[in-house]
Enzyme design. Sequence first.
Site, short mmCIF file in Angstrom:
data_model
loop_
_atom_site.label_atom_id
_atom_site.label_comp_id
_atom_site.label_asym_id
_atom_site.label_seq_id
_atom_site.Cartn_x
_atom_site.Cartn_y
_atom_site.Cartn_z
N GLN A 1 -3.32 3.27 4.20
CA GLN A 1 -4.34 2.21 3.37
C GLN A 1 -4.58 0.84 3.87
OE1 GLN A 1 -2.20 2.47 -0.47
NE2 GLN A 1 -3.44 3.52 -1.99
N ALA B 1 1.02 -1.04 -0.37
CA ALA B 1 0.21 -0.39 -0.35
C ALA B 1 0.67 1.09 0.15
CB ALA B 1 -1.13 -0.35 1.44
N SER B 2 0.27 2.21 -0.65
CA SER B 2 1.76 3.29 -1.10
C SER B 2 1.41 3.78 0.47
CB SER B 2 1.10 4.41 -2.23
OG SER B 2 0.00 4.61 -1.94
N THR B 3 -0.04 4.06 1.45
CA THR B 3 0.85 5.22 1.98
C THR B 3 0.20 4.29 3.48
OG1 THR B 3 -2.16 5.72 2.14
CG2 THR B 3 -0.38 7.42 1.26
#
Length: 209
Positions: free
Chosen positions: A14, A9-11
């Site tokens: 998430q 997940a990019s952050t």
Amino acid sequence: MFIRAYLRASTQEQNAERAKASLIQFAEQHGQRIAAFYTENVSGATLHRPELMRLIAESGEGDIVLVEQIDRLARLKQQDWDTLKQKLAAKRLAIVSPELPTSWLALDKKDDTGFTDSILQAVNSMMLDMLAAVARKDYEDRRRRQNQGINKARSEGKYQGRQPDLKRRQHIASLLRTGHSYSEIQDILGCSRHLIASVAKEQKQSDAA
């Protein structure tokens, strides 16, 4: 053969649980079971991914790397993508994704007889390269549109700059107070040393006040 699922997940906000459930269901549909999960919150545009490197290090020859979407691995610059492919190839690891039907052959070991398998592996490799190129272009296009929006907002006097990620900074501060090193925090959160140093500086200033 072990199936190792990679979730990215990019952050930090998430949640990978939905993707995890989806991959478990996909594996079951093919009569397989996932042996291990590797999850991290880090940008898909960088090859600095501790969990992905751990997955590769712990894999045996011929294991499978299962991802929900190819761009979870492949949103990289060409040089980094080539480096990742070399690491995977060194252990003959196969990338399998629900969105890439040509990759599903790796889940079915009935066809171990050479020619057909070799042809499909070649086709799959070509498809992976194509999807990697598409993922990278999509990432660059979105970054360009974002920069255009920022420049337009600046010209209109509306741009306030990037707001700090308070939740992540609080998490870093907590890890610093419990004695974690910069490298350990990078591995846990996938953040930059610059950000950790910034939080550490704020802590010192606060403690000295």
